[in-house]
Write a protein that holds these residues in place. Sequence first.
Motif, PDB file in Angstrom:
ATOM      1  N   GLY A  35       0.785  -1.305  -0.006  1.00 16.19           N
ATOM      2  CA  GLY A  35       0.057  -0.071   0.071  1.00 16.19           C
ATOM      3  C   GLY A  35       0.887   1.306  -0.044  1.00 16.19           C
ATOM      4  N   ALA A  36       0.308   2.352  -0.232  1.00 13.04           N
ATOM      5  CA  ALA A  36       0.877   3.601  -0.265  1.00 13.04           C
ATOM      6  C   ALA A  36       1.576   3.843   1.113  1.00 13.04           C
ATOM      7  CB  ALA A  36      -0.080   4.682  -0.565  1.00 13.04           C
ATOM      8  N   SER A  37       1.069   3.314   2.056  1.00  5.74           N
ATOM      9  CA  SER A  37       1.504   3.473   3.527  1.00  5.74           C
ATOM     10  C   SER A  37       2.834   2.599   3.746  1.00  5.74           C
ATOM     11  CB  SER A  37       0.573   3.155   4.525  1.00  5.74           C
ATOM     12  OG  SER A  37       0.220   1.567   4.286  1.00  5.74           O
ATOM     13  N   GLY A  38       3.042   1.681   2.702  1.00  4.75           N
ATOM     14  CA  GLY A  38       4.221   0.795   3.097  1.00  4.75           C
ATOM     15  C   GLY A  38       3.974  -0.287   3.530  1.00  4.75           C
ATOM     16  N   GLN A  39       2.580  -0.699   3.929  1.00  8.51           N
ATOM     17  CA  GLN A  39       2.273  -2.030   4.738  1.00  8.51           C
ATOM     18  C   GLN A  39       1.944  -2.958   3.406  1.00  8.51           C
ATOM     19  OE1 GLN A  39      -1.207  -1.457   7.145  1.00  8.51           O
ATOM     20  NE2 GLN A  39      -1.647  -3.412   7.437  1.00  8.51           N
ATOM     21  N   ARG A  40       2.076  -4.168   3.740  1.00  4.50           N
ATOM     22  CA  ARG A  40       2.024  -5.385   2.988  1.00  4.50           C
ATOM     23  C   ARG A  40       0.798  -5.893   3.344  1.00  4.50           C
ATOM     24  NH1 ARG A  40       2.133 -10.669   1.735  1.00  4.50           N
ATOM     25  NH2 ARG A  40       3.418 -11.390  -0.040  1.00  4.50           N
ATOM     26  N   ASP A  42      -2.034  -8.933   2.078  1.00  2.00           N
ATOM     27  CA  ASP A  42      -2.292 -10.262   1.238  1.00  2.00           C
ATOM     28  C   ASP A  42      -3.737 -10.331   0.850  1.00  2.00           C
ATOM     29  OD1 ASP A  42      -3.891 -11.208   3.633  1.00  2.00           O
ATOM     30  OD2 ASP A  42      -2.402 -12.683   4.284  1.00  2.00           O
ATOM     31  N   ARG A  43      -3.970 -11.228   0.097  1.00  2.83           N
ATOM     32  CA  ARG A  43      -5.395 -11.188  -0.303  1.00  2.83           C
ATOM     33  C   ARG A  43      -6.566 -11.099   0.785  1.00  2.83           C
ATOM     34  NH1 ARG A  43      -9.756 -14.621  -2.101  1.00  2.83           N
ATOM     35  NH2 ARG A  43     -10.384 -14.115  -4.248  1.00  2.83           N
ATOM     36  N   ASP A  44      -6.267 -12.026   1.671  1.00  3.72           N
ATOM     37  CA  ASP A  44      -7.506 -11.790   2.707  1.00  3.72           C
ATOM     38  C   ASP A  44      -7.493 -10.641   3.579  1.00  3.72           C
ATOM     39  OD1 ASP A  44      -8.074 -14.584   2.278  1.00  3.72           O
ATOM     40  OD2 ASP A  44      -6.599 -15.516   3.702  1.00  3.72           O
ATOM     41  N   LEU A  45      -6.314 -10.076   3.927  1.00  2.00           N
ATOM     42  CA  LEU A  45      -6.462  -8.778   4.445  1.00  2.00           C
ATOM     43  C   LEU A  45      -6.876  -7.729   3.542  1.00  2.00           C
ATOM     44  CD1 LEU A  45      -5.794  -7.004   7.015  1.00  2.00           C
ATOM     45  CD2 LEU A  45      -3.493  -6.847   6.234  1.00  2.00           C
ATOM     46  N   MET A  46      -6.532  -7.685   2.219  1.00  9.95           N
ATOM     47  CA  MET A  46      -7.122  -6.789   1.604  1.00  9.95           C
ATOM     48  C   MET A  46      -8.704  -6.653   1.112  1.00  9.95           C
ATOM     49  SD  MET A  46      -7.148  -4.117  -0.616  1.00  9.95           S
ATOM     50  CE  MET A  46      -5.273  -3.830  -0.544  1.00  9.95           C
ATOM     51  N   LEU A  47      -8.849  -7.968   1.104  1.00 13.76           N
ATOM     52  CA  LEU A  47     -10.482  -8.381   0.943  1.00 13.76           C
ATOM     53  C   LEU A  47     -11.408  -7.701   1.992  1.00 13.76           C
ATOM     54  CD1 LEU A  47     -10.636 -11.698  -0.916  1.00 13.76           C
ATOM     55  CD2 LEU A  47     -11.159  -9.377  -2.043  1.00 13.76           C
ATOM     56  N   GLY A 100      -8.979 -15.808 -19.646  1.00 16.13           N
ATOM     57  CA  GLY A 100     -10.152 -16.074 -20.446  1.00 16.13           C
ATOM     58  C   GLY A 100     -10.831 -14.457 -21.088  1.00 16.13           C
ATOM     59  N   ALA A 101     -11.998 -14.360 -20.832  1.00 14.51           N
ATOM     60  CA  ALA A 101     -12.391 -13.024 -21.122  1.00 14.51           C
ATOM     61  C   ALA A 101     -12.423 -12.295 -19.820  1.00 14.51           C
ATOM     62  CB  ALA A 101     -13.905 -13.169 -21.506  1.00 14.51           C
ATOM     63  N   ASP A 102     -12.095 -12.602 -18.716  1.00 16.92           N
ATOM     64  CA  ASP A 102     -11.898 -11.899 -17.457  1.00 16.92           C
ATOM     65  C   ASP A 102     -10.429 -11.666 -17.177  1.00 16.92           C
ATOM     66  OD1 ASP A 102     -14.490 -12.207 -17.079  1.00 16.92           O
ATOM     67  OD2 ASP A 102     -14.290 -14.131 -16.031  1.00 16.92           O
ATOM     68  N   TRP A 103     -10.249 -10.676 -16.266  1.00 18.00           N
ATOM     69  CA  TRP A 103      -9.035 -10.271 -15.801  1.00 18.00           C
ATOM     70  C   TRP A 103      -8.871 -10.582 -14.266  1.00 18.00           C
ATOM     71  CZ3 TRP A 103      -5.062  -8.368 -18.934  1.00 18.00           C
ATOM     72  CH2 TRP A 103      -5.401  -7.890 -20.102  1.00 18.00           C
ATOM     73  N   ARG A 104      -7.680 -10.655 -13.730  1.00 17.56           N
ATOM     74  CA  ARG A 104      -7.283 -11.097 -12.402  1.00 17.56           C
ATOM     75  C   ARG A 104      -6.208 -10.007 -12.240  1.00 17.56           C
ATOM     76  NH1 ARG A 104     -11.693 -13.256 -13.245  1.00 17.56           N
ATOM     77  NH2 ARG A 104     -12.162 -15.306 -12.727  1.00 17.56           N
ATOM     78  N   ILE A 105      -6.372  -9.538 -10.630  1.00 18.12           N
ATOM     79  CA  ILE A 105      -5.257  -8.642 -10.113  1.00 18.12           C
ATOM     80  C   ILE A 105      -4.156  -9.651  -9.420  1.00 18.12           C
ATOM     81  CG2 ILE A 105      -4.506  -6.939  -8.769  1.00 18.12           C
ATOM     82  CD1 ILE A 105      -7.629  -6.060  -8.887  1.00 18.12           C
ATOM     83  N   VAL A 106      -2.963  -9.665  -9.751  1.00 19.28           N
ATOM     84  CA  VAL A 106      -1.942 -10.448  -9.060  1.00 19.28           C
ATOM     85  C   VAL A 106      -1.089  -9.643  -8.032  1.00 19.28           C
ATOM     86  CG1 VAL A 106       0.182 -11.876  -9.689  1.00 19.28           C
ATOM     87  CG2 VAL A 106      -1.791 -11.690 -11.263  1.00 19.28           C
ATOM     88  N   PHE A 107      -0.877  -8.366  -8.437  1.00 21.98           N
ATOM     89  CA  PHE A 107      -0.232  -7.578  -7.591  1.00 21.98           C
ATOM     90  C   PHE A 107      -0.628  -6.144  -7.683  1.00 21.98           C
ATOM     91  CE2 PHE A 107       3.302  -4.644  -7.016  1.00 21.98           C
ATOM     92  CZ  PHE A 107       3.804  -4.984  -5.705  1.00 21.98           C
ATOM     93  N   HIS A 108      -0.486  -5.443  -6.561  1.00 24.39           N
ATOM     94  CA  HIS A 108      -0.620  -3.783  -6.805  1.00 24.39           C
ATOM     95  C   HIS A 108       0.304  -2.984  -5.897  1.00 24.39           C
ATOM     96  CE1 HIS A 108      -3.230  -0.499  -7.508  1.00 24.39           C
ATOM     97  NE2 HIS A 108      -3.165  -0.134  -6.141  1.00 24.39           N
ATOM     98  N   GLN A 109       0.563  -2.204  -6.214  1.00 25.84           N
ATOM     99  CA  GLN A 109       1.507  -1.068  -5.182  1.00 25.84           C
ATOM    100  C   GLN A 109       1.123   0.482  -5.418  1.00 25.84           C
ATOM    101  OE1 GLN A 109       5.970  -1.639  -5.325  1.00 25.84           O
ATOM    102  NE2 GLN A 109       6.077   0.157  -4.002  1.00 25.84           N
ATOM    103  N   GLY A 110       1.004   1.167  -4.466  1.00 27.95           N
ATOM    104  CA  GLY A 110       0.822   2.372  -4.410  1.00 27.95           C
ATOM    105  C   GLY A 110       2.244   3.242  -3.606  1.00 27.95           C
TER     106      GLY A 110
END
Length: 114
Positions: A35-40, A42-47, A100-110
């Motif tokens: 995150g822009a805060s520098g915090q890491r 994972d998928r569960d925390l982000m959700l 396929g016809a969809d997109w999935r996010i693998v990684f993100h950084q701010g």
Amino acid sequence: MNVLDELRSREPIFHRPEHDVDFTAMVADEFWEIGASGQRYDRDLMLEVLAERQRTPSDDVWETSEFRCRELAPDLYLLTYLLRQPERVSRRATIWRRAGADWRIVFHQGTVVA
């Protein structure tokens, strides 16, 4: 529609004005973020964070610009852009995988712009 246009229409992915986005369908199982805060995150925390944002929506308007897209491997793309929020400006990078016809996010950084 080309890849840049397809991905640009999905960003800013975690700062969307819509409140009915199904993030679980868009976020890959192996997803992680810095995150822009520098915090890491994972998928569960982000959700969890996104679910809380949906419970207490904000009327803030976010502006995006300076989109660039680069293919990293077959069906894997890096999208970068500038995000202007009321309290800060940040550079964003999202790695998207075509499924396929969809997109999935693998990684993100701010990264906050000083």
